[in-house]
Structures are given as structure tokens and as C-alpha cells.
Design an enzyme around this catalytic site. Structure first.
Site, PDB file in Angstrom:
ATOM      1  N   GLU A 178      -6.089   8.840  11.294  1.00 33.12           N
ATOM      2  CA  GLU A 178      -5.719   8.828  12.413  1.00 33.12           C
ATOM      3  C   GLU A 178      -4.905   9.390  13.316  1.00 33.12           C
ATOM      4  OE1 GLU A 178      -3.660   5.713   9.720  1.00 33.12           O
ATOM      5  OE2 GLU A 178      -3.658   4.240  11.643  1.00 33.12           O
ATOM      6  N   GLY A 233      -4.088   7.942   7.238  1.00 30.72           N
ATOM      7  CA  GLY A 233      -2.782   8.627   8.454  1.00 30.72           C
ATOM      8  C   GLY A 233      -3.835   9.566   8.823  1.00 30.72           C
ATOM      9  N   GLU A 288      -6.066   1.949   3.251  1.00 29.21           N
ATOM     10  CA  GLU A 288      -5.033   1.108   3.494  1.00 29.21           C
ATOM     11  C   GLU A 288      -5.080   0.068   2.765  1.00 29.21           C
ATOM     12  OE1 GLU A 288      -5.668   2.935   6.135  1.00 29.21           O
ATOM     13  OE2 GLU A 288      -4.063   4.143   7.541  1.00 29.21           O
ATOM     14  N   ALA A 307      -0.578   9.024   5.380  1.00 25.78           N
ATOM     15  CA  ALA A 307       0.517   8.717   5.235  1.00 25.78           C
ATOM     16  C   ALA A 307       0.975   8.999   3.823  1.00 25.78           C
ATOM     17  CB  ALA A 307       1.438   8.051   5.754  1.00 25.78           C
TER      18      ALA A 307
HETATM   19  N1  CAA Z   1       0.924  10.108  -0.152  1.00 25.86           N
HETATM   20  C1  CAA Z   1       1.870  10.748  -1.505  1.00 25.86           C
HETATM   21  N2  CAA Z   1       0.895  11.615  -1.739  1.00 25.86           N
HETATM   22  C2  CAA Z   1      -0.430  12.265  -1.922  1.00 25.86           C
HETATM   23  C3  CAA Z   1      -1.748  11.834  -1.012  1.00 25.86           C
HETATM   24  C4  CAA Z   1      -0.919  10.471  -0.475  1.00 25.86           C
HETATM   25  N3  CAA Z   1      -1.260  10.039   1.070  1.00 25.86           N
HETATM   26  N4  CAA Z   1      -2.561  11.329  -0.985  1.00 25.86           N
HETATM   27  C5  CAA Z   1      -2.957  12.816  -2.081  1.00 25.86           C
HETATM   28  N5  CAA Z   1      -1.443  12.532  -2.651  1.00 25.86           N
HETATM   29  C6  CAA Z   1      -0.804  13.977  -4.077  1.00 25.86           C
HETATM   30  C7  CAA Z   1      -0.822  13.531  -4.997  1.00 25.86           C
HETATM   31  O1  CAA Z   1       0.352  12.397  -5.394  1.00 25.86           O
HETATM   32  C8  CAA Z   1      -0.830  14.472  -5.913  1.00 25.86           C
HETATM   33  O2  CAA Z   1       0.238  14.254  -6.237  1.00 25.86           O
HETATM   34  P1  CAA Z   1       0.889  14.355  -7.886  1.00 25.86           P
HETATM   35  O3  CAA Z   1      -0.216  15.407  -8.266  1.00 25.86           O
HETATM   36  O4  CAA Z   1       1.968  15.016  -7.539  1.00 25.86           O
HETATM   37  O5  CAA Z   1       0.218  13.417  -8.410  1.00 25.86           O
HETATM   38  C9  CAA Z   1      -2.099  15.155  -5.282  1.00 25.86           C
HETATM   39  O6  CAA Z   1      -1.759  14.811  -3.760  1.00 25.86           O
HETATM   40  C10 CAA Z   1      -3.001  15.626  -5.137  1.00 25.86           C
HETATM   41  O7  CAA Z   1      -4.124  14.808  -5.260  1.00 25.86           O
HETATM   42  P2  CAA Z   1      -4.973  13.768  -6.728  1.00 25.86           P
HETATM   43  O8  CAA Z   1      -4.556  14.018  -7.756  1.00 25.86           O
HETATM   44  O9  CAA Z   1      -4.885  12.632  -6.323  1.00 25.86           O
HETATM   45  O10 CAA Z   1      -6.080  14.314  -5.695  1.00 25.86           O
HETATM   46  P3  CAA Z   1      -7.868  13.884  -6.291  1.00 25.86           P
HETATM   47  O11 CAA Z   1      -8.326  14.894  -5.679  1.00 25.86           O
HETATM   48  O12 CAA Z   1      -7.483  13.563  -7.571  1.00 25.86           O
HETATM   49  O13 CAA Z   1      -8.080  13.088  -5.408  1.00 25.86           O
HETATM   50  C11 CAA Z   1      -7.896  11.501  -2.772  1.00 25.86           C
HETATM   51  C12 CAA Z   1      -8.114  13.139  -3.645  1.00 25.86           C
HETATM   52  C13 CAA Z   1      -9.039  10.575  -2.871  1.00 25.86           C
HETATM   53  C14 CAA Z   1      -7.247  11.989  -1.681  1.00 25.86           C
HETATM   54  C15 CAA Z   1      -6.156  11.052  -3.126  1.00 25.86           C
HETATM   55  O14 CAA Z   1      -5.208  12.097  -3.254  1.00 25.86           O
HETATM   56  C16 CAA Z   1      -6.132   9.584  -2.584  1.00 25.86           C
HETATM   57  O15 CAA Z   1      -7.081   8.546  -2.995  1.00 25.86           O
HETATM   58  N6  CAA Z   1      -4.900   9.907  -1.606  1.00 25.86           N
HETATM   59  C17 CAA Z   1      -4.024   8.490  -1.021  1.00 25.86           C
HETATM   60  C18 CAA Z   1      -5.727   8.474   0.312  1.00 25.86           C
HETATM   61  C19 CAA Z   1      -4.578   7.404   1.545  1.00 25.86           C
HETATM   62  O16 CAA Z   1      -4.565   5.791   0.452  1.00 25.86           O
HETATM   63  N7  CAA Z   1      -4.671   7.119   2.447  1.00 25.86           N
HETATM   64  C20 CAA Z   1      -4.103   7.138   3.000  1.00 25.86           C
HETATM   65  C21 CAA Z   1      -2.729   6.066   2.792  1.00 25.86           C
HETATM   66  S1  CAA Z   1      -1.219   5.563   3.426  1.00 25.86           S
HETATM   67  C22 CAA Z   1      -1.843   5.826   5.153  1.00 25.86           C
HETATM   68  O17 CAA Z   1      -1.696   6.599   5.752  1.00 25.86           O
HETATM   69  C23 CAA Z   1      -0.680   4.759   5.854  1.00 25.86           C
HETATM   70  C24 CAA Z   1      -1.167   4.631   7.749  1.00 25.86           C
HETATM   71  O18 CAA Z   1      -2.215   4.277   8.356  1.00 25.86           O
HETATM   72  C25 CAA Z   1      -0.330   5.956   8.302  1.00 25.86           C
END
Ligand code: CAA
Length: 258
Positions: free
Chosen positions: A112, A109, A132, A66
Site C-alpha cells: 500500500e 501496508g 491481510e 503494518a
Molecule cells: N509485522 C511485525 N513483524 C513482522 C512483520 C509484520 N508485518 N513481518 C515480518 N515481521 C517480523 C517477524 O515476526 C520476524 O520477527 P522475529 O524474528 O522476532 O520472529 C522478522 O520480522 C522476520 O520475519 P520472518 O522470520 O517471518 O521472515 P521470513 O523470511 O520467514 O518470512 C514473510 C517473510 C513471508 C514476509 C513473513 O515475515 C510474513 O508473512 N510477514 C507478514 C506479512 C503480512 O501479513 N503483512 C500484512 C500485515 S497487516 C497490514 O499490513 C495491514 C494493512 O493493511 C496496513
């Protein structure tokens, strides 16, 4: 055709393809993406010319979750009143089989959403996780429930409590995905599966999906009876007559409903 901002939609023969396309955010599922996926899948579902749908992302990410930035500042009343994430339930009501094709990250998400698909294929680059817990929350799009049903308590608790990512090989071993393929072949393989499904008789395909899904909603006895009633009902179709006649005549069936 509707124009979309965060997804691409195309059709190839009887297969609809939805590609998550928000590369700047690794396909993070914001509200706009939710609306687009739900409306595109509903439109494909309503099209009698479509027999299967492929849902995929990019090489780097199916979806990284998400959209954290969209949620970060919100409060509990706001989340509750909006019933945040409830909109995804519409995607699970699509009757046409959905083939999920995951390369790269399927996190939160994204994992999911992948689990809402009916058949799930993974590229060897795929990574699944429910991170999460690292954000001070828990899965909110069905992860705790669908993961527990898909892979059992041991792996579900491990993933949901630690946030550990699993690779494609482990995902296949624990039964989260049905096949792992080289990343370069993922889309072709998914299209092949979709074309195979789309070539069957549509009433039997829809009934088969309903029957398997009933396994997650009913007791065994109710589910077995539900299956048997659908089985009986399919004897009202021309395609049952044709399918069984073709078998007896040692030829390929020519189904009407497809
Ligand atoms: N939401 C918003 N933006 C996101 C995102 C997310 N879930 N995942 C990645 N992005 C964005 C980053 O902020 C970044 O944007 P900027 O360049 O503007 O900073 C861009 O996408 C590229 O991401 P990274 O620079 O972080 O890329 P990376 O290769 O270094 O890392 C990754 C990749 C390990 C997937 C890392 O992006 C990450 O950990 N993302 C979040 C994963 C996460 O926590 N997901 C769960 C979300 S909560 C949820 O999903 C609730 C639910 O139950 C529905």
C-alpha cells in the site's frame, strides 16, 4: 538534521533518499516508522533544493506490512479513536514526486505504501501482496482502493481475496510497477529516474503530478479541464519561455525553477 530510528535519510544533489531501515521486523511499518517517514518526506518536500524523492527498503524487504505485533491486541474503539493508519494520508500529500524502489517483500501496508509512490520500480526479486485476509482482516492503508485503480478489478480481487503474492514480472505486466530491473541496479535506476525528474522545471513537475492524480478523484471532463487550467497557468513561468525558446534554438533548456 533530525535523527531517526527506523529510517535513513540522505540527499544526493537534488534528490532526497528515504530508506526504510528496521531490519529486525522486515521494515514492518509501526507507528514510529509512520511518524518518521511522514516527517522526513514533509521536510524534503519543503526543501526547494529537492526535486524528487526516492523511497526504498532493504534487499529482503521494502516493507512486510503494518506491524502485526503492534496491532494484534487492540480493540475496535481504540483503532477507531486513533484513526489507525490515517497518518499515512500525509505522505500522499507530498507534492514532490516520489520514486518507489521495491526489492523483496512489499506486503500489506508495504504494498500500500508502494502504491502511494508516484513512479514505482521493482527489482526482479520484488514480491507484492495483500495478505491481510490471512490475518482475519482486510487492507487498511488504501490497498483495496489503490490496487483496484492501479490494476483493475480482476487482479485486485484475486490479490485481496486470496492473499496471493505476485512476482515482479506479473506486477509489471498488470501495470502495478513501471519497470523491473536487476536487483543490483535498483537504487541506481531509481536515482536515475529521480535525477531526470529533478532536472525538469519544478512548477511543471508539481503540476504534472497534480494533474495525473486528479484522474483518480474527478470525472473525465473535470479532470481534463483541471489539466487545461494548469497548462494555461504554466505560461506564466520563465521556464515555459525558456523551454520553448530552447526548442526553437535547438539547445538544452536552462530552467530557473529547479
Ligand atoms: N509485522 C511485525 N513483524 C513482522 C512483520 C509484520 N508485518 N513481518 C515480518 N515481521 C517480523 C517477524 O515476526 C520476524 O520477527 P522475529 O524474528 O522476532 O520472529 C522478522 O520480522 C522476520 O520475519 P520472518 O522470520 O517471518 O521472515 P521470513 O523470511 O520467514 O518470512 C514473510 C517473510 C513471508 C514476509 C513473513 O515475515 C510474513 O508473512 N510477514 C507478514 C506479512 C503480512 O501479513 N503483512 C500484512 C500485515 S497487516 C497490514 O499490513 C495491514 C494493512 O493493511 C496496513
Amino acid at each position: 538534521r533530525e535523527t531517526h530510528r527506523n529510517i535513513l535519510v540522505e540527499t544526493r544533489g537534488r534528490v532526497g533518499i528515504i530508506t526504510l531501515n528496521r531490519p529486525k521486523a522486515l521494515n514492518a511499518l509501526d507507528e514510529a516508522t509512520l511518524r518518521e517517514v511522514v516527517s522526513a518526506s514533509a521536510a524534503l518536500d519543503a526543501d526547494p533544493g529537492i526535486g524528487a524523492i526516492v523511497l526504498t527498503g532493504s534487499e529482503k524487504a521494502f516493507a512486510a506490512g503494518a506491524d502485526i505485533k503492534e496491532m494484534a491486541g487492540r480493540g475496535a474503539p481504540e483503532m477507531y479513536l486513533a484513526d489507525w493508519f490515517a497518518g499515512w494520508e500525509a505522505f500522499t500529500r507530498v507534492r514532490t514526486p516520489v520514486i518507489g524502489a521495491v526489492a523483496g517483500y512489499a506486503l500489506g501496508g508495504g504494498c500500500e505504501l508502494a502504491m502511494m509512490c508516484d513512479i514505482l520500480l521493482a527489482a526482479d526479486t520484488a514480491r507484492f501482496g495483500q495478505p491481510e485476509i490471512n490475518l482475519g482482516v482486510i487492507p487498511g492503508m488504501g490497498g483495496s482502493q489503490r490496487l483496484a485503480r492501479a490494476v483493475g478489478k480482476a487482479k485486485a480481487m484475486d490479490m485481496v481475496l486470496t492473499g496471493r503474492m505476485i512476482d515482479a514480472e506479473e506486477a509489471e505486466r498488470i501495470g502495478l510497477v513501471s519497470r523491473v530491473v536487476p536487483a543490483a541496479d535498483l537504487l541506481e535506476e531509481a536515482l536515475g529516474v529521480a535525477e531526470t525528474v529533478a532536472a525538469k522545471s519544478l512548477p511543471s513537475v508539481l503540476a504534472a503530478k497534480e494533474a495525473v492524480n486528479a484522474a483518480f478523484e474527478t470525472t473525465l471532463a473535470q479532470g481534463v479541464q483541471f489539466e487545461r487550467r494548469l497548462f494555461h497557468a504554466l505560461f506564466a513561468t520563465e521556464d515555459q519561455k525558456e523551454g520553448m525558446a530552447a526548442f526553437a534554438e535547438k539547445r538544452e533548456p536552462r530552467f530557473t525553477h529547479r
